[in-house]
Design a protein around this motif. Sequence first.
Motif, short mmCIF file in Angstrom:
data_model
loop_
_atom_site.label_atom_id
_atom_site.label_comp_id
_atom_site.label_asym_id
_atom_site.label_seq_id
_atom_site.Cartn_x
_atom_site.Cartn_y
_atom_site.Cartn_z
N ASN A 107 0.85 -1.19 0.00
CA ASN A 107 0.00 0.00 0.00
C ASN A 107 0.89 1.24 0.00
O ASN A 107 1.30 1.69 1.04
N HIS A 108 1.17 1.74 -1.19
CA HIS A 108 2.13 2.84 -1.26
C HIS A 108 1.45 4.20 -1.15
O HIS A 108 0.26 4.34 -1.44
N ALA A 157 -15.89 -7.01 -3.60
CA ALA A 157 -15.69 -8.41 -3.99
C ALA A 157 -14.47 -9.01 -3.31
O ALA A 157 -14.13 -10.17 -3.56
N ASP A 158 -13.83 -8.24 -2.44
CA ASP A 158 -12.62 -8.74 -1.77
C ASP A 158 -12.97 -9.37 -0.43
O ASP A 158 -13.95 -8.98 0.22
N HIS A 159 -12.16 -10.30 0.00
CA HIS A 159 -12.46 -11.11 1.17
C HIS A 159 -11.19 -11.35 1.98
O HIS A 159 -10.12 -11.55 1.41
N GLY A 160 -11.32 -11.32 3.30
CA GLY A 160 -10.15 -11.56 4.13
C GLY A 160 -10.53 -11.78 5.57
O GLY A 160 -11.71 -11.98 5.89
N TYR A 191 -15.04 -7.03 2.44
CA TYR A 191 -14.91 -5.63 2.83
C TYR A 191 -16.28 -4.96 2.65
O TYR A 191 -16.85 -4.97 1.58
N GLN A 192 -16.79 -4.40 3.74
CA GLN A 192 -18.13 -3.82 3.77
C GLN A 192 -18.12 -2.57 4.59
O GLN A 192 -17.57 -2.55 5.70
N ILE A 230 -5.31 -1.35 0.29
CA ILE A 230 -6.07 -2.58 0.03
C ILE A 230 -5.95 -3.45 1.27
O ILE A 230 -4.85 -3.89 1.61
N HIS A 231 -7.06 -3.66 1.96
CA HIS A 231 -7.02 -4.45 3.21
C HIS A 231 -6.58 -5.89 2.94
O HIS A 231 -5.80 -6.44 3.71
N TYR A 232 -7.16 -6.53 1.90
CA TYR A 232 -6.92 -7.96 1.68
C TYR A 232 -6.14 -8.15 0.37
O TYR A 232 -5.02 -7.66 0.28
#
Length: 368
Positions: free
Chosen positions: A31-32, A151-154, A163-164, A53-55
């Motif tokens: 994450n720059h 649509a990302d998941h972690g 991510y919500q 980006i968390h995941y």
Amino acid sequence: MTTVDDVSRPSRLAGPDEAISVEELQLAARNHGIPLEALRYDVTPAGLHYLLIHYDIPDVDPATHVLTVDGAVDRPFAVGLAELRERPRVTHRVTLECAGNGRALLHPRPVSQPWLVEAVGNAEWTGTPLAPLLRDAGVAADTVDVVFTGADHGVERGVEQDYQRALPVAEALREEVLLAYEMNGAPLLPQHGAPLRLIVPGWYGMAHVKWLRRIDVRTTPFDGYQNAVAYRLRQDAADPGVPVTRIEPRALVRPPGFPDFMSRTRVLRPGPCTLDGRAWSGHAPVMSVEVTTDGGVTWTPAKLDEHTGGPYAWRRWHHEWAATPGRYVLSARATDASGRTQPVEQPWNRGGFANNLVQRVEVVVLAG
Ligand SMILES: Nc1nc2c(c(=O)[nH]1)N[C@H]1C(S)=C(S)[C@@H](COP(=O)(O)O)O[C@H]1N2
Ligand SMILES: [Mo]
């Protein structure tokens, strides 16, 4: 039995002298931030815009991607990208800043993405306004929150999740909130949410949900992780805190001269020097920027350029400085029309959010 708790780290504060860890470096390398010299561009080129980006960047096919609008609506529907592109098209220039910007400067340091001051960018986002879409769906009169799902998941602190993030319905219905499919006139890049993201002008980054796949209208308050647990201003773990919402005012100095490779201390030759940078606030337009070249002993008003980018874009400021040999600490401080300004003493909160303490730029002016 193995659970996500076995791999997921709890939230914690760094010890008094604890250096940045390999785990924080791992996040920082993904994450720059914006290279501060890129403050020269009014519109931040996509590759120089900060990234958070968390995941993982999810694998989303724009050709088959569908956005679902459901929950407490009269007419739930699903819509593809081509159909969204046929709806009214608008462009907003918007300063995005991560709520964690400034976190790594705190003492003690909350262990997370270790931003200094560079988690910001000012891009042109093109898409279709969200409010008419919600009106088409017919949101229930007693709607409280609108939930946006990526649509990302972690997994985060033991909680497996998509991510919500929810917005209060009045915010979701603001005319300038966008479903964006272009950044700076080109289709969204994968890292910035392709093919579709939310843009909530004025709010910290976490609200601008990327890879948007679902909008869910709720008549009860949303208690998902990113609203109820993360992104709250708390003094300690037991404090329920208040939600992080709009961007606090901040001015950044575009570092003058040239840098030392390791320390990034700035080196200048003596003589006239135009200091400049950018200033923004998500609460109200920036009304003034002050500059100090003596580490905060004296502050002088800077000149603000005309505000061309609209109410949610950063504004350029500049200040003429007669640089004479010596060592200096430069800072700029923004104040907005709501009277909010930047602290010169360090405030602190447990998550390290909204830290808009004034930046310090160390400069050495050479003898000649
Ligand atoms: N789906 C999804 N949306 C997301 C995120 C994420 O991890 N997943 N990160 C958020 C955070 S914390 C920030 S600061 C912004 C960053 O946007 P950018 O990477 O386009 O600059 O995206 C937000 N939207
Ligand atoms: Mo963020």
